[in-house]
Design a protein around this motif. Structure first.
Motif, PDB file in Angstrom:
ATOM      1  N   ARG A  51     -27.969  21.268  26.292  1.00 24.43           N
ATOM      2  CA  ARG A  51     -28.930  21.807  25.333  1.00 24.43           C
ATOM      3  C   ARG A  51     -29.894  22.769  26.019  1.00 24.43           C
ATOM      4  NH1 ARG A  51     -29.529  17.384  22.432  1.00 24.43           N
ATOM      5  NH2 ARG A  51     -30.967  16.458  23.899  1.00 24.43           N
ATOM      6  N   ASN A  52     -30.164  22.528  27.289  1.00 26.56           N
ATOM      7  CA  ASN A  52     -31.063  23.381  28.054  1.00 26.56           C
ATOM      8  C   ASN A  52     -30.342  24.587  28.660  1.00 26.56           C
ATOM      9  OD1 ASN A  52     -33.281  21.745  27.581  1.00 26.56           O
ATOM     10  ND2 ASN A  52     -32.852  20.450  29.350  1.00 26.56           N
TER      11      ASN A  52
ATOM     12  N   TYR B 113     -26.232  18.468  38.904  1.00 31.09           N
ATOM     13  CA  TYR B 113     -26.820  17.173  38.604  1.00 31.09           C
ATOM     14  C   TYR B 113     -25.869  16.058  39.013  1.00 31.09           C
ATOM     15  CZ  TYR B 113     -30.305  19.457  35.676  1.00 31.09           C
ATOM     16  OH  TYR B 113     -31.323  20.224  35.228  1.00 31.09           O
TER      17      TYR B 113
ATOM     18  N   GLN C 214     -25.919  11.103  27.031  1.00 34.37           N
ATOM     19  CA  GLN C 214     -27.211  11.652  26.631  1.00 34.37           C
ATOM     20  C   GLN C 214     -27.731  12.644  27.668  1.00 34.37           C
ATOM     21  OE1 GLN C 214     -28.809  11.225  23.692  1.00 34.37           O
ATOM     22  NE2 GLN C 214     -30.197  12.800  24.418  1.00 34.37           N
ATOM     23  N   ARG C 215     -27.585  12.301  28.933  1.00 29.83           N
ATOM     24  CA  ARG C 215     -28.040  13.186  30.003  1.00 29.83           C
ATOM     25  C   ARG C 215     -27.275  14.508  29.965  1.00 29.83           C
ATOM     26  NH1 ARG C 215     -27.847  10.221  35.155  1.00 29.83           N
ATOM     27  NH2 ARG C 215     -29.590   9.135  34.239  1.00 29.83           N
TER      28      ARG C 215
ATOM     29  N   ASN D 285     -25.082  12.773  37.723  1.00 34.78           N
ATOM     30  CA  ASN D 285     -25.386  11.980  36.525  1.00 34.78           C
ATOM     31  C   ASN D 285     -24.667  10.638  36.507  1.00 34.78           C
ATOM     32  OD1 ASN D 285     -22.819  12.774  36.069  1.00 34.78           O
ATOM     33  ND2 ASN D 285     -23.149  13.637  34.050  1.00 34.78           N
TER      34      ASN D 285
ATOM     35  N   ASN E 250     -25.782  15.818  27.345  1.00 39.66           N
ATOM     36  CA  ASN E 250     -26.196  16.531  26.134  1.00 39.66           C
ATOM     37  C   ASN E 250     -27.516  17.259  26.370  1.00 39.66           C
ATOM     38  OD1 ASN E 250     -23.955  15.725  24.684  1.00 39.66           O
ATOM     39  ND2 ASN E 250     -24.987  13.991  23.722  1.00 39.66           N
ATOM     40  N   ASN E 251     -28.450  16.620  27.057  1.00 38.49           N
ATOM     41  CA  ASN E 251     -29.735  17.253  27.368  1.00 38.49           C
ATOM     42  C   ASN E 251     -29.540  18.446  28.289  1.00 38.49           C
ATOM     43  OD1 ASN E 251     -31.115  15.414  25.809  1.00 38.49           O
ATOM     44  ND2 ASN E 251     -31.673  14.107  27.539  1.00 38.49           N
ATOM     45  N   ILE E 252     -28.677  18.311  29.277  1.00 37.97           N
ATOM     46  CA  ILE E 252     -28.414  19.403  30.217  1.00 37.97           C
ATOM     47  C   ILE E 252     -27.805  20.590  29.472  1.00 37.97           C
ATOM     48  CG2 ILE E 252     -26.929  20.099  32.147  1.00 37.97           C
ATOM     49  CD1 ILE E 252     -27.337  17.207  33.246  1.00 37.97           C
TER      50      ILE E 252
END
Length: 106
Positions: A91-92, A99, A84-85, A101, A87-89
């Motif tokens: 997406r941004n 990071y 999830q982390r 993670n 995917n968020n990275i």
């Protein structure tokens, strides 16, 4: 009551659906055990099918299994959090290289 005498029935009122769900699971688990072994725990105890050491061994084995399930669930949760982390990275629009993670493993 001995299982050969039948099944007892009791009406219960629940104020907490969580408690009701747990009770339902206990009943289903008892049915599975009866189907598998052909007797209830009460029959087993009164019939001396297992001694105290046997019961303690069963408890120990079940708790050991529970610890393994907890560890597997923790590892699954960590994997999902990492995914999830990332995917968020992504997406941004970041590459995520700066990071860290990796959650701490306890």
């Amino acid at each position: 009551m001995n299982s050969k005498n039948g099944v007892s029935t009791r009406r219960m009122d629940f104020r907490d659906p969580v408690v009701e769900n747990v009770c339902d699971k206990f009943l289903r688990r008892s049915d599975v055990g009866y189907e598998k072994y052909g007797r209830t725990l009460d029959d087993e105890r009164k019939g001396k099918h297992k001694d105290l050491l046997g019961y303690l061994n069963d408890v120990q084995e079940e708790l050991m299994d529970a610890i393994l399930y907890i560890q597997a669930a923790r590892e699954e949760m960590i994997d999902q959090m990492q995914e999830q982390r990332m995917n968020n990275i992504m997406r941004n629009g970041n590459d995520g290289e700066h990071y860290d993670n990796t959650p701490e493993e306890n």
